[in-house]
Design a protein around this motif. Structure first.
Motif, PDB file in Angstrom:
ATOM      1  N   ILE A   1       0.880  -1.299   0.034  1.00 18.04           N
ATOM      2  CA  ILE A   1      -0.188  -0.070  -0.038  1.00 18.04           C
ATOM      3  C   ILE A   1       0.918   1.298  -0.080  1.00 18.04           C
ATOM      4  CG2 ILE A   1      -1.879   1.302   1.214  1.00 18.04           C
ATOM      5  CD1 ILE A   1      -2.739  -1.198   2.284  1.00 18.04           C
ATOM      6  N   GLN A   2       0.837   1.942  -0.969  1.00 17.98           N
ATOM      7  CA  GLN A   2       1.666   3.097  -1.133  1.00 17.98           C
ATOM      8  C   GLN A   2       1.572   4.177   0.353  1.00 17.98           C
ATOM      9  OE1 GLN A   2      -0.286   6.045  -3.837  1.00 17.98           O
ATOM     10  NE2 GLN A   2       1.784   7.178  -3.925  1.00 17.98           N
ATOM     11  N   GLY A   3       2.670   4.303   0.776  1.00 16.20           N
ATOM     12  CA  GLY A   3       2.868   5.119   1.925  1.00 16.20           C
ATOM     13  C   GLY A   3       2.903   4.466   3.269  1.00 16.20           C
ATOM     14  N   HIS A   4       2.214   3.444   3.346  1.00 16.43           N
ATOM     15  CA  HIS A   4       2.042   2.866   4.470  1.00 16.43           C
ATOM     16  C   HIS A   4       2.820   1.390   4.619  1.00 16.43           C
ATOM     17  CE1 HIS A   4      -1.680   5.074   3.521  1.00 16.43           C
ATOM     18  NE2 HIS A   4      -1.939   4.934   4.724  1.00 16.43           N
ATOM     19  N   LYS A   5       3.102   0.917   6.078  1.00 14.69           N
ATOM     20  CA  LYS A   5       3.810   0.148   6.219  1.00 14.69           C
ATOM     21  C   LYS A   5       2.886  -1.124   6.566  1.00 14.69           C
ATOM     22  CE  LYS A   5       7.833   2.278   8.151  1.00 14.69           C
ATOM     23  NZ  LYS A   5       8.595   2.629   9.569  1.00 14.69           N
TER      24      LYS A   5
ATOM     25  N   GLN B   1      -1.778 -19.010  -0.532  1.00 17.26           N
ATOM     26  CA  GLN B   1      -1.446 -18.564   0.532  1.00 17.26           C
ATOM     27  C   GLN B   1      -2.303 -17.300   1.354  1.00 17.26           C
ATOM     28  OE1 GLN B   1       2.668 -17.649   0.564  1.00 17.26           O
ATOM     29  NE2 GLN B   1       3.278 -19.731   1.135  1.00 17.26           N
ATOM     30  N   SER B   2      -2.381 -17.456   2.617  1.00 16.80           N
ATOM     31  CA  SER B   2      -3.063 -16.451   3.046  1.00 16.80           C
ATOM     32  C   SER B   2      -2.431 -15.539   4.303  1.00 16.80           C
ATOM     33  CB  SER B   2      -4.551 -16.786   3.901  1.00 16.80           C
ATOM     34  OG  SER B   2      -5.465 -17.236   3.155  1.00 16.80           O
ATOM     35  N   LEU B   3      -2.381 -14.388   4.738  1.00 11.56           N
ATOM     36  CA  LEU B   3      -1.732 -13.759   5.671  1.00 11.56           C
ATOM     37  C   LEU B   3      -2.796 -12.546   6.272  1.00 11.56           C
ATOM     38  CD1 LEU B   3      -0.292 -10.900   4.330  1.00 11.56           C
ATOM     39  CD2 LEU B   3       1.353 -12.539   3.663  1.00 11.56           C
ATOM     40  N   SER B   4      -2.221 -12.042   7.371  1.00  5.75           N
ATOM     41  CA  SER B   4      -2.859 -10.935   7.922  1.00  5.75           C
ATOM     42  C   SER B   4      -1.788  -9.885   8.236  1.00  5.75           C
ATOM     43  CB  SER B   4      -3.534 -11.008   9.220  1.00  5.75           C
ATOM     44  OG  SER B   4      -4.849 -11.815   9.019  1.00  5.75           O
ATOM     45  N   VAL B   5      -2.412  -8.327   7.989  1.00  6.55           N
ATOM     46  CA  VAL B   5      -1.316  -7.404   8.211  1.00  6.55           C
ATOM     47  C   VAL B   5      -2.291  -6.332   8.776  1.00  6.55           C
ATOM     48  CG1 VAL B   5       0.202  -7.721   6.310  1.00  6.55           C
ATOM     49  CG2 VAL B   5      -1.625  -6.199   5.937  1.00  6.55           C
ATOM     50  N   LEU B   6      -1.416  -5.561   9.852  1.00  4.75           N
ATOM     51  CA  LEU B   6      -2.002  -4.194  10.516  1.00  4.75           C
ATOM     52  C   LEU B   6      -1.344  -3.138   9.738  1.00  4.75           C
ATOM     53  CD1 LEU B   6      -2.043  -5.123  14.228  1.00  4.75           C
ATOM     54  CD2 LEU B   6      -3.797  -5.566  12.481  1.00  4.75           C
ATOM     55  N   VAL B   7      -2.540  -2.217   9.275  1.00  2.00           N
ATOM     56  CA  VAL B   7      -2.098  -1.031   8.691  1.00  2.00           C
ATOM     57  C   VAL B   7      -2.677  -0.054   9.582  1.00  2.00           C
ATOM     58  CG1 VAL B   7      -2.259   0.214   6.633  1.00  2.00           C
ATOM     59  CG2 VAL B   7      -1.960  -2.234   6.325  1.00  2.00           C
ATOM     60  N   ALA B   8      -1.748   1.040   9.821  1.00  2.00           N
ATOM     61  CA  ALA B   8      -2.008   2.215  10.402  1.00  2.00           C
ATOM     62  C   ALA B   8      -2.407   3.538   9.626  1.00  2.00           C
ATOM     63  CB  ALA B   8      -1.042   2.654  11.342  1.00  2.00           C
ATOM     64  N   ALA B   9      -3.645   3.872   9.687  1.00  2.00           N
ATOM     65  CA  ALA B   9      -3.838   4.851   8.960  1.00  2.00           C
ATOM     66  C   ALA B   9      -3.368   6.420   9.370  1.00  2.00           C
ATOM     67  CB  ALA B   9      -5.610   4.902   8.795  1.00  2.00           C
TER      68      ALA B   9
ATOM     69  N   PRO C   1      -5.725  10.262  -1.221  1.00  2.00           N
ATOM     70  CA  PRO C   1      -5.924   8.946  -1.752  1.00  2.00           C
ATOM     71  C   PRO C   1      -4.543   8.031  -2.092  1.00  2.00           C
ATOM     72  CG  PRO C   1      -7.135  10.400  -3.260  1.00  2.00           C
ATOM     73  CD  PRO C   1      -6.322  11.110  -2.141  1.00  2.00           C
ATOM     74  N   TYR C   2      -4.462   6.869  -1.817  1.00  2.00           N
ATOM     75  CA  TYR C   2      -3.065   6.149  -1.847  1.00  2.00           C
ATOM     76  C   TYR C   2      -3.558   4.741  -2.761  1.00  2.00           C
ATOM     77  CZ  TYR C   2      -1.476   9.257   1.780  1.00  2.00           C
ATOM     78  OH  TYR C   2      -0.984  10.225   2.543  1.00  2.00           O
ATOM     79  N   TYR C   3      -2.717   4.230  -3.261  1.00  2.00           N
ATOM     80  CA  TYR C   3      -2.779   3.146  -4.142  1.00  2.00           C
ATOM     81  C   TYR C   3      -2.356   1.953  -3.364  1.00  2.00           C
ATOM     82  CZ  TYR C   3      -3.335   6.147  -8.230  1.00  2.00           C
ATOM     83  OH  TYR C   3      -3.823   7.138  -9.093  1.00  2.00           O
TER      84      TYR C   3
END
Length: 559
Positions: A231-235, A260-268, A274-276
């Motif tokens: 995600i652009q600009g996000h860890k 495969q499946s995985l989960s990530v946490l993304v802080a806004a 807008p980001y891509y």
């Protein structure tokens, strides 16, 4: 019983009806009715006949909690037999409901069948998909969540939103055309694009609120292509992979290989514009991209703002590299201090202290058999016989499958075969996947997760055990094997049944790259499923098992 059902609404507003046993209040029963039908979609601008569930493409969310018993009634309105399988769910003691050709008779056109299974310790992110032929290339997939019980803590603050993101490669050609390519010996061409949640370029979107944190459950439901997600600009903070909480680590992008499946946490935590979301193909030419949008609530829309600029497609140095990908894979490790479905920590199972009782070595290959290109495992191309192996084993039907050693055998030439690796209940087994081909492979084992102990270039030997991670290896059910390399996994065989071990590359599986693992307390000739659930009363019979119903051995399924 029907009179006391309760209606539960899942996150995606899928209705399901729930009944609780008075004798066992923890076991919630979730009832779903799914109609499988054809629909026409044009995600890349070309109309294609897809497989929809209840009219949706992708299908509805299956949202469960530890100890829930799912009753999924599937009505097949296609013009072909159909089965669903539950990618990553362990189906404890219940391969009767695994939903693959080796365990279930297909649901015939115009008929229905009800899957009944209980979820247990596999808390995490998964998906379901069709299992017969090339149906999975036409859709029919959807997300699965298995949630922890409220009394079990998760190793991170509860996110403000929980979102399923299904990504995958996509072919504009119809499944029948894909079959023709493979049946005449041709390779499939490169995919036409990448979809995000069944949508084409710039159509998928997520909405964040500034200051919030979101859990994204990302699954690669595609046909054959490894993907990079960012995600652009996000860890991306990785927190879970196929039912295992991982050591938490930030990534700029994460590889998600087929199945495969995985989960990530993304802080806004970025400026409200807008980001891509960018999903790019790995290890194929030309490189393909799926692009979606992340919008901040109250901020400008993607259409009305040029602040984001062009999507950052080529923004990672040395991104499309097998070496980089393997190094990233080795950083994904288990969180030893957290619990999952139970109060004890995940790391309390000290797998390194258990003696390996057997090594299974699986080598993939490609061969010409009877004038047709095939894919092999240890020189054998798997051939479906029309009789599920589970039924043949249960009814003692001879001549349906052949028990093999699980190691390469001397043979004059590659051949067709219906092969089963016999294994003893509660053995601790090392499975080594050796990839001799120039393309990446992914392998999936139904009914189990395994410890991904090691991977490396070249040929595996017993000496490579010295390089294994015997402390905090990730515990998952689908693993990649890089070209000219090996991957070794360790698995405790505590789940009796007939379990499918298959390539998650749909082309290779269609061409025969799979085998079955029979786990029982019997011997090499007859299994003795003492710890397995009885054959369900609604079991379909077909092939050589037609008419062989044995009423005294039938049971109701999970309770």
């Amino acid at each position: 019983m029907d009179l006391v059902r309760l209606v539960v609404v899942a996150l995606v507003l899928v209705p399901c009806v729930v009944f609780r046993h008075s004798a066992d209040a923890e076991n919630r029963h979730v009832f779903l009715d799914w109609e499988v039908s054809y629909a026409v979609r044009s995600p890349l601008g070309v109309a294609k006949k897809v497989i929809a569930i209840n009219g949706d493409f992708p299908g509805p969310l299956l949202n469960l909690t530890t100890n829930d018993v799912a009753h999924v009634n599937v009505l097949n309105t296609l013009d072909e037999p159909f089965l669903l399988t539950w990618n990553g769910l362990q189906m404890r003691r219940n391969s009767w409901n695994d939903g693959v050709a080796g365990t279930n008779c297909p649901i015939r056109p115009g008929e229905n069948w009800t899957y009944v299974f209980q979820v247990k310790d596999e808390v995490g992110s998964f998906f379901y998909r069709p299992s017969l032929g090339l149906h999975a290339a036409a859709g029919g997939h959807g997300p699965i969540r298995v949630n922890n019980r409220p009394v079990i803590d998760v190793p991170f603050p509860r996110p403000d939103g929980d979102l399923d993101v299904l990504v995958g490669d996509w072919y504009n050609m119809d499944v029948s055309e894909m079959r023709q390519h493979l049946d005449k010996g041709s390779d499939l061409p490169s995919p036409d694009g990448i979809l995000i949640d069944g949508l084409g370029p710039y159509e998928a979107s997520l909405t964040f609120k500034a200051g919030r944190t979101y859990r994204l459950r990302v699954s690669n439901v595609g046909t054959r292509t490894s993907l990079s997600f960012r995600i652009q600009g996000h860890k991306l903070l990785l927190v879970e992979a196929e039912g295992t909480y991982t050591a938490q680590k930030h990534y700029a992008s994460l590889d998600v290989h087929p199945g495969q499946s995985l989960s990530v946490l993304v802080a806004a935590d970025q400026a409200p514009k807008p980001y891509y979301t960018v999903v790019s193909s790995l290890f194929v030419t030309p490189e393909l991209f799926g692009v979606g949008t992340v919008l901040y609530a109250g901020g400008p829309s993607a259409a009305g703002s040029a602040a984001t600029g062009d999507a950052p497609l080529h923004d990672l140095s040395s991104h499309n590299s097998y070496n980089r990908s393997m190094e990233q894979a080795k950083t994904i490790r288990m969180n030893l201090t957290s619990g999952a479905a139970r109060p004890n920590p995940q790391g309390s199972f000290h797998y390194a202290s258990i003696n390996v009782t057997r090594t299974v070595l699986l080598q993939n290959g490609v061969a010409d058999i009877d004038g047709r290109r095939r894919c092999t495992v240890n020189g054998v191309t798997f051939a479906n016989t029309g009789t599920p192996l589970k039924l043949a084993d249960y009814f003692r039907v001879p001549g349906v499958f052949t028990v093999v050693s699980g190691r390469p055998e001397r043979r004059n030439r590659p051949a067709l075969g219906t092969t089963v690796i016999d294994a003893s209940y509660k053995d601790f087994v090392q499975i080594v996947f050796h990839n001799r081909l120039p393309s990446l492979q992914t392998w999936h084992l139904d009914g189990y997760s395994f410890f991904v102990a090691g991977m490396g270039w070249g040929k595996w030997s017993p000496d490579t055990r010295s390089t294994y991670n015997l402390v905090d290896a990730v515990y998952r059910s689908t693993i990649q094997v890089y070209p000219a390399s090996w991957t070794a996994v360790l698995v405790y065989l505590d789940n009796e049944g007939m379990w499918n071990l298959r390539s998650q590359d749909l082309e290779k599986k269609y061409l025969g790259q799979e085998v079955y693992l029979r786990v029982s307390q019997g011997n090499s000739e007859v299994s003795d499923p003492r710890d397995e659930l009885p054959m369900p009363s609604n079991a379909l019979l077909c092939g050589k098992a037609t008419g062989l119903r044995s009423w005294y051995r039938l049971g109701p399924g999970p309770a």
